[in-house]
Scaffold this active site. Structure first.
Site, mmCIF file in Angstrom:
data_model
loop_
_atom_site.group_PDB
_atom_site.id
_atom_site.type_symbol
_atom_site.label_atom_id
_atom_site.label_comp_id
_atom_site.label_asym_id
_atom_site.label_seq_id
_atom_site.Cartn_x
_atom_site.Cartn_y
_atom_site.Cartn_z
ATOM 1 N N ARG A 220 -10.190 -3.854 -0.866
ATOM 2 C CA ARG A 220 -8.820 -3.438 -0.592
ATOM 3 C C ARG A 220 -8.797 -2.729 0.754
ATOM 4 O O ARG A 220 -9.734 -2.015 1.107
ATOM 5 C CB ARG A 220 -8.289 -2.514 -1.698
ATOM 6 C CG ARG A 220 -8.011 -3.215 -3.028
ATOM 7 C CD ARG A 220 -6.846 -4.198 -2.913
ATOM 8 N NE ARG A 220 -6.487 -4.819 -4.177
ATOM 9 C CZ ARG A 220 -6.939 -5.989 -4.617
ATOM 10 N NH1 ARG A 220 -7.836 -6.652 -3.887
ATOM 11 N NH2 ARG A 220 -6.527 -6.489 -5.771
ATOM 12 N N ASP A 244 -10.627 -9.511 5.050
ATOM 13 C CA ASP A 244 -9.723 -10.301 4.215
ATOM 14 C C ASP A 244 -8.571 -9.450 3.706
ATOM 15 O O ASP A 244 -7.633 -9.979 3.119
ATOM 16 C CB ASP A 244 -10.484 -10.909 3.028
ATOM 17 C CG ASP A 244 -9.652 -11.917 2.256
ATOM 18 O OD1 ASP A 244 -9.137 -12.864 2.882
ATOM 19 O OD2 ASP A 244 -9.500 -11.753 1.028
ATOM 20 N N GLU A 249 -0.252 -5.109 4.225
ATOM 21 C CA GLU A 249 -0.357 -6.572 4.239
ATOM 22 C C GLU A 249 1.032 -7.203 4.190
ATOM 23 O O GLU A 249 1.795 -6.935 3.260
ATOM 24 C CB GLU A 249 -1.209 -7.056 3.061
ATOM 25 C CG GLU A 249 -2.656 -6.617 3.168
ATOM 26 C CD GLU A 249 -3.564 -7.210 2.090
ATOM 27 O OE1 GLU A 249 -3.088 -8.044 1.281
ATOM 28 O OE2 GLU A 249 -4.747 -6.857 2.066
ATOM 29 N N HIS A 268 -6.002 -12.362 3.069
ATOM 30 C CA HIS A 268 -6.213 -12.076 1.643
ATOM 31 C C HIS A 268 -6.306 -13.385 0.839
ATOM 32 O O HIS A 268 -5.619 -13.572 -0.162
ATOM 33 C CB HIS A 268 -5.083 -11.194 1.099
ATOM 34 C CG HIS A 268 -5.509 -10.362 -0.076
ATOM 35 N ND1 HIS A 268 -5.067 -9.082 -0.286
ATOM 36 C CD2 HIS A 268 -6.350 -10.628 -1.119
ATOM 37 C CE1 HIS A 268 -5.595 -8.597 -1.401
ATOM 38 N NE2 HIS A 268 -6.382 -9.514 -1.920
#
Length: 312
Positions: A220, A244, A249, A268
């Site tokens: 995260r 990622d 986000e 992600h």
């Protein structure tokens, strides 16, 4: 939905909106959710479900933070699919690490510019062979990352509250994280996100890393202090990052991570491409938990709401 075919002794109903969920909940014992579809509206529907009929909520995702944020009813069992996608997530982690160490960002930019930047890129490329990689978190994903890294002849150490792993040469307790990072050429973050891991990797931990080290975050975004990482990348102390996940986000349009040449951002998507193996692990987990549920036994991957929500 394949689960409905495999577990045909269960009466299944599918819902495509909060309204359809609300209509089906009065007769439901089990609710299966995806973390990504959780909204305050859906949470309100679930909390209004009759008791004690609804007694188990199972997430087909490893992450459940959106489900926790929307609010889940007390007195209901909650479980997740944590670990079932470990091989796929680990594959993406190793891909990102190889990409930043082998300078694929620079290679791609040279290709797009029609420039043969051989000397500059050749001098910057690093190898995993003989490198020491520190994994933060030895859950299902971290253990699979370690196994895959050993195939590249890297040495793997870890920071974990768990036990040993045959592919990890040494495991450090959380309080010794800087000691582990000081001897690492690369860092791969695979740990859970909770109150104890918020900004676990801050300016202090990044400074402890060897100069020209690499960072990969598979977990995260909030586990890394993002401004501190950006500063370390801009100064060159961290040679590259494969991310990622980010703190927000998608990142804001003016976030420097978009344009730093030493960064590879993937949106992600590390769980993408999961095949039959991942589905079978999901089905096996659900089957075992269904057996435990009917027998009144503790569930695998059970989440205790009061403890989990305290981390939000």
């Amino acid at each position: 939905m394949r689960l409905t075919r495999e577990f045909d002794s269960i009466e299944w109903h599918t819902a495509g909106s909060p309204e359809e969920v609300a209509a089906g909940l009065p007769s439901a014992d089990i609710l299966i959710l995806n973390n990504r579809i959780c909204t305050p509206e859906l949470g309100a529907c679930i909390r209004r479900a009759p008791r004690p009929r609804l007694s188990w909520i199972h997430f087909v995702t490893a992450g459940v933070e959106m489900g926790l944020s929307m609010g889940l009813p007390r007195g209901v069992l909650v479980s997740s699919a944590a670990g079932t996608n470990g091989p796929v997530l680990a594959e993406h982690a190793v891909t990102l690490l190889l990409a930043v160490m082998r300078r694929f960002g620079d290679i791609h930019r040279g290709q797009m510019a029609h420039e043969w930047r051989r000397l500059k890129i050749f001098q910057a490329i690093r190898s995993l062979e003989g490198a020491r990689v520190c994994i933060i978190g030895l859950g299902a994903v971290g253990r699979e990352v370690a196994r895959k890294l050993r195939a590249f002849d890297a040495e793997v150490i870890a920071v974990s509250r768990g036990g040993a792993d045959p592919n990890v040469s040494k495991v450090f307790p959380r309080e010794d994280i800087c000691i582990a990072l000081a001897q690492s050429d690369a860092l791969v973050i695979c740990t859970n996100s909770d109150m104890s891991t918020h900004h676990l990797i801050s300016a202090r931990e990044l400074a402890a890393m060897k100069p020209d080290g690499f960072v990969v975050n598979m977990a995260r975004g909030e586990i890394i202090d993002e401004p501190a990482l950006i500063e370390a990348l801009q100064s060159g102390h961290v040679a590259g990052a494969g991310l990622d996940v980010t703190e927000g986000e998608p990142p804001a349009k003016d976030n420097p991570l978009w344009d730093l040449p030493s960064v590879i951002l993937s949106p992600h998507v590390s769980g993408g491409g999961a095949g039959e193996g991942a589905y079978q692990r999901q089905a096996d987990l659900f089957r075992e938990n269904l057996r435990r549920y009917t027998a009144g036994q503790p569930l695998l991957n059970q989440i205790h709401l009061a403890e989990a929500e305290s981390y939000l």
